[in-house]
Design an enzyme around this catalytic site. Structure first.
Site, PDB file in Angstrom:
ATOM      1  N   HIS A 126      -9.875   1.770  -0.370  1.00  0.00           N
ATOM      2  CA  HIS A 126      -8.418   1.678  -0.256  1.00  0.00           C
ATOM      3  C   HIS A 126      -7.888   1.081  -1.558  1.00  0.00           C
ATOM      4  CE1 HIS A 126      -4.432   1.180   0.918  1.00  0.00           C
ATOM      5  NE2 HIS A 126      -4.540   0.402   1.978  1.00  0.00           N
ATOM      6  N   CYS A 136       0.789  -1.230   0.000  1.00  0.00           N
ATOM      7  CA  CYS A 136       0.000   0.000   0.000  1.00  0.00           C
ATOM      8  C   CYS A 136       0.821   1.281   0.000  1.00  0.00           C
ATOM      9  CB  CYS A 136      -0.956  -0.005   1.189  1.00  0.00           C
ATOM     10  SG  CYS A 136      -2.008  -1.475   1.225  1.00  0.00           S
ATOM     11  N   HIS A 164      -3.677   8.130   5.951  1.00  0.00           N
ATOM     12  CA  HIS A 164      -3.864   6.793   5.380  1.00  0.00           C
ATOM     13  C   HIS A 164      -5.268   6.307   5.714  1.00  0.00           C
ATOM     14  CE1 HIS A 164      -2.528   3.116   3.554  1.00  0.00           C
ATOM     15  NE2 HIS A 164      -2.756   2.406   4.644  1.00  0.00           N
TER      16      HIS A 164
END
Length: 401
Positions: free
Chosen positions: A324, A162, A290
């Site tokens: 995400h 990520c 995030h």
């Protein structure tokens, strides 16, 4: 002294649509109907929300080799169309042999061979199948860009889960500062994949509803897909871009899939980015968090933000709007930081409101999540964007005028 590097206006596509202005309009709108789509096609017996790109994607050019034809490359191709004039301008100014390509991804084209393996499992002879290994190589997106635009210089992919998209931008900046190239096509792309979706389902971190970052009621993430790309140069006059002022990374290696609970790795990434930019925490006017909506990430990140910035720096997780997007997240959220900080694209100085139920988790340190009234606290617009990944990979970008 760091040589300044500049990010052009980005090309991007996500569940919000395509194009910079489309994304800005949604991000600055009051929370409303979710752009995410509920579907039961990804996890057997479960109906989860996903950040799916539903619009028709730009078709590939005629004659594109089969091994380059993947949905991942089509998402990238769709975003690249928005900055094609900038790529051609870079070729004219610097030459095709001075333009590098660095792309972040975690899925690449792995799904393209799923039907092949299904047929093999059903007993079809392997020699009768058309398995194409190069479709699923991690290098595929960078190779695709090079061949699509006739570039012939350094090109590679960064795959650090990520943080991939953010680390691709850091790698691009380092190439420029080392004098190895004069421009870099850089960014991130990732596609919804049953491999990654079911991996997160196995970890029991998929939300049963919509992600609710930093809420006492948060129960997990929504997975999405996206692409975001820039042209990065050392020239301030190239497209009037925004400066990548600094960046920082760390690797705490606390656990294969869980963040370090005390947020030490995140703190180091934030502080390294500030030091690299020659800035103090007080110089940052907005943080794109995030903010996945999982119990552990939000706890760790709020600890880190509170330690470095205190409780008054405006901050937002934009993942409730996009999902995400994994390997693309660091790049598309850098694009959000670019857009929200840019005085031309955001003349009013508004900040994106946080999409959540406003039920704060009293066990977490207080941080200043944005609402519909939030604005840049000063005329000096500098944003930080954080990304955290499996294996303790932590990354922070600082972008501003």
């Amino acid at each position: 002294m760091n040589i300044p590097v500049y990010l052009s206006r980005p090309g991007l596509t996500s569940a919000l649509g395509s194009g910079l202005q489309t994304h800005i309009d949604v991000l600055l709108s009051p929370p409303g109907q979710s752009p995410l789509t509920f579907s039961d096609e990804w996890v057997k017996g479960k109906n989860h929300a996903f950040g799916m790109v539903k619009e028709p994607l730009r078709p590939f050019s005629d004659g594109l080799p089969r091994h380059q034809q993947s949905r991942n490359n089509r998402l990238l191709w769709h975003a690249l169309e928005q900055i094609e004039p900038l790529i051609e301008a870079a070729k004219s100014r610097y030459g095709a042999d001075r333009i590098a390509v660095v792309i972040g991804t975690s899925t690449s084209g792995v799904d393209e061979n799923i039907p092949i393996f299904e047929k093999a499992a059903q007993g079809v002879a392997w020699e009768e199948l058309t398995f194409t290994q190069t479709q699923q190589l991690m290098a595929a997106p960078a190779q695709f860009v090079v061949e699509a635009y006739g570039l012939n210089h350094l090109h590679y992919v960064v795959s650090t889960a990520c943080t991939s998209g953010a680390r691709a931008l850091i790698s691009a900046a380092r190439l420029l500062r080392a004098g190895l190239c004069d421009a870099v096509v850089c960014g991130g792309v990732d596609t919804l994949s049953p491999l990654t979706v079911n991996g997160f389902a196995a970890l029991e971190v998929l939300s049963d509803g919509l992600a609710n970052p930093f809420s006492a009621n948060r129960d997990g993430i929504n997975i999405g897909e996206a692409a975001a790309v820039f042209v990065m140069t050392r020239d301030a006059d190239f497209d009037g871009g925004m400066q990548l002022l600094g960046y920082g990374s760390s690797s705490d290696a606390y656990h294969m899939s869980s963040p370090r609970p005390d947020g030490l790795g995140a703190v180091k990434a934030f502080q390294t980015a500030l030091n690299h930019a020659g800035l103090s925490a007080a110089d940052i006017g907005w943080i794109n968090l995030h903010g996945t909506g999982t119990l552990h990430n939000d706890s760790m990140e709020s600890l880190a933000v509170a330690e470095v910035f205190g409780s008054h720096t405006p901050c937002t997780s934009t993942k409730p709007q996009t999902g995400h997007t994994l390997g693309a997240a660091g790049a598309i959220e850098a694009a959000f930081a670019w857009a929200i900080a840019h005085p031309h694209y955001n003349p009013s100085g508004r900040l994106p409101p946080q999409w959540w139920d406003r039920q704060a988790d009293e066990t977490l340190p207080s941080i200043a999540l944005t609402d519909e009234l939030s604005r840049w606290p000063s005329e000096k617009r500098i944003a930080a964007s954080s990304s955290f990944a499996f294996g303790g990979s932590n990354c922070v970008l600082i972008i501003g005028a």
